[in-house]
Enzyme design. Structure first.
Site, PDB file in Angstrom:
ATOM      1  N   HIS A  35       0.809  -1.081  -0.056  1.00  0.00           N
ATOM      2  CA  HIS A  35      -0.078   0.046  -0.065  1.00  0.00           C
ATOM      3  C   HIS A  35       0.843   1.242   0.125  1.00  0.00           C
ATOM      4  O   HIS A  35       0.505   2.329  -0.838  1.00  0.00           O
ATOM      5  CB  HIS A  35      -1.075   0.017   1.279  1.00  0.00           C
ATOM      6  CG  HIS A  35      -1.583   1.130   1.422  1.00  0.00           C
ATOM      7  ND1 HIS A  35      -2.564   1.816   0.880  1.00  0.00           N
ATOM      8  CD2 HIS A  35      -1.452   2.214   2.448  1.00  0.00           C
ATOM      9  CE1 HIS A  35      -2.929   3.029   1.264  1.00  0.00           C
ATOM     10  NE2 HIS A  35      -2.014   3.134   2.242  1.00  0.00           N
ATOM     11  N   HIS A  61       3.584   7.694   5.601  1.00  0.00           N
ATOM     12  CA  HIS A  61       2.399   8.330   6.166  1.00  0.00           C
ATOM     13  C   HIS A  61       1.466   7.511   7.067  1.00  0.00           C
ATOM     14  O   HIS A  61       0.844   8.316   7.776  1.00  0.00           O
ATOM     15  CB  HIS A  61       1.450   8.739   4.710  1.00  0.00           C
ATOM     16  CG  HIS A  61       0.649   7.646   4.396  1.00  0.00           C
ATOM     17  ND1 HIS A  61       1.274   6.574   3.224  1.00  0.00           N
ATOM     18  CD2 HIS A  61      -0.447   6.978   4.692  1.00  0.00           C
ATOM     19  CE1 HIS A  61       0.179   5.666   3.027  1.00  0.00           C
ATOM     20  NE2 HIS A  61      -1.068   6.187   3.625  1.00  0.00           N
ATOM     21  N   ASP A  62       1.787   6.209   7.136  1.00  0.00           N
ATOM     22  CA  ASP A  62       1.093   5.516   8.263  1.00  0.00           C
ATOM     23  C   ASP A  62       1.918   5.047   9.483  1.00  0.00           C
ATOM     24  O   ASP A  62       1.516   4.386  10.220  1.00  0.00           O
ATOM     25  CB  ASP A  62       0.400   4.217   7.935  1.00  0.00           C
ATOM     26  CG  ASP A  62      -0.768   4.674   7.211  1.00  0.00           C
ATOM     27  OD1 ASP A  62      -1.598   5.666   7.330  1.00  0.00           O
ATOM     28  OD2 ASP A  62      -1.148   3.740   5.904  1.00  0.00           O
ATOM     29  N   GLU A  65       0.859   6.562  12.668  1.00  0.00           N
ATOM     30  CA  GLU A  65      -0.407   6.184  13.427  1.00  0.00           C
ATOM     31  C   GLU A  65      -0.645   4.730  13.480  1.00  0.00           C
ATOM     32  O   GLU A  65      -1.503   4.374  14.446  1.00  0.00           O
ATOM     33  CB  GLU A  65      -1.664   6.268  11.896  1.00  0.00           C
ATOM     34  CG  GLU A  65      -2.988   6.637  11.973  1.00  0.00           C
ATOM     35  CD  GLU A  65      -3.657   7.027  10.696  1.00  0.00           C
ATOM     36  OE1 GLU A  65      -4.256   6.156  10.084  1.00  0.00           O
ATOM     37  OE2 GLU A  65      -3.287   8.163  10.268  1.00  0.00           O
ATOM     38  N   ASP A  66       0.126   3.947  12.661  1.00  0.00           N
ATOM     39  CA  ASP A  66       0.069   2.518  12.809  1.00  0.00           C
ATOM     40  C   ASP A  66       1.112   1.670  13.664  1.00  0.00           C
ATOM     41  O   ASP A  66       0.939   0.826  13.948  1.00  0.00           O
ATOM     42  CB  ASP A  66      -0.196   1.817  11.362  1.00  0.00           C
ATOM     43  CG  ASP A  66      -1.313   2.159  10.919  1.00  0.00           C
ATOM     44  OD1 ASP A  66      -2.509   2.735  11.592  1.00  0.00           O
ATOM     45  OD2 ASP A  66      -1.531   2.002   9.462  1.00  0.00           O
ATOM     46  N   ASP A 122      -3.707   8.412  -1.054  1.00  0.00           N
ATOM     47  CA  ASP A 122      -3.922   7.368  -0.074  1.00  0.00           C
ATOM     48  C   ASP A 122      -5.430   6.673  -0.183  1.00  0.00           C
ATOM     49  O   ASP A 122      -5.599   5.667  -0.320  1.00  0.00           O
ATOM     50  CB  ASP A 122      -3.755   7.896   1.168  1.00  0.00           C
ATOM     51  CG  ASP A 122      -3.962   6.930   2.333  1.00  0.00           C
ATOM     52  OD1 ASP A 122      -3.668   5.888   2.334  1.00  0.00           O
ATOM     53  OD2 ASP A 122      -4.600   7.304   3.492  1.00  0.00           O
TER      54      ASP A 122
END
Length: 196
Positions: A35, A61-62, A65-66, A122
């Site tokens: 992804h 980008h994640d 957050e993740d 995204d």
């Protein structure tokens, strides 16, 4: 090797390490890094390959957050510009899901033009995933996701025609396939329906 290529491959390696155990939600359970690579490619194509920092931010980008990576960690390795772009598209996982989704809709119009390209890339990649490796979601949840993504992108549009067109093409494909529903409008109250 140019410094941009070196920095981009360093970001790819960083993302691979951070997301090593994470998988996509789709039926194929692809490695999550697929992804990130797709989003980075969409960003590179949309910008004509002229914004290495935005491509790096797409790969990362994640991470916050993740994976619990901090803004400071990204900044120390990749610079403040990249860290700032990542933070512009990072959700606050401390708040309930339906409020996070609403916040994305409201926030999309207020982020920088470059972060808007990343945000739309995204969402474009997520729409592709739902179509080509669908998660085990009921049809209603898929429709809601497409409608929500359109609501987010509505506020982010206009900074890059190429990424806007890529997103629109995915929505049209989903509508033609019956996954998305024309005229279906997302609102936060839909997220409490409980069919997921």
């Amino acid at each position: 090797m140019s410094s941009d290529i070196s920095r981009i491959t360093r970001a790819l390696e960083f993302a691979c390490r951070k997301h090593v155990h994470q998988r996509r939600k789709g039926e194929h359970g692809e490695p999550y890094v697929n992804h990130l690579a797709e989003v980075a490619h969409l960003v590179a194509e949309a910008t004509g390959g002229n914004d290495a920092n935005l491509v790096i931010a797409a790969l990362l980008h994640d991470c916050v957050e993740d994976q619990g990576v901090t803004r400071d960690e990204i900044g120390a390795v990749f610079g403040d510009d990249v860290a700032g772009l990542v933070m512009e598209v990072t959700d606050d996982k401390q708040i309930p899901k339906h409020l996070r989704k609403l916040a994305q809709v409201e926030h999309a119009a207020r982020i920088s033009a470059r972060a808007r390209v990343l945000k739309i890339a995204d969402k474009t990649a997520n729409l592709r995933s739902i179509q080509h490796s669908p998660p085990a979601w009921p049809a209603g949840r898929k429709r809601r996701y497409f409608a929500w993504a359109q609501a987010v992108v509505a506020g982010a549009r206009g900074s890059n025609p190429a990424i806007d067109a890529a997103f629109d093409a995915e929505v049209e494909q989903a509508m033609a396939a019956g996954i998305a529903q024309r005229g279906f409008v997302w609102h936060a109250g839909l997220e409490t329906e409980g069919d997921d």
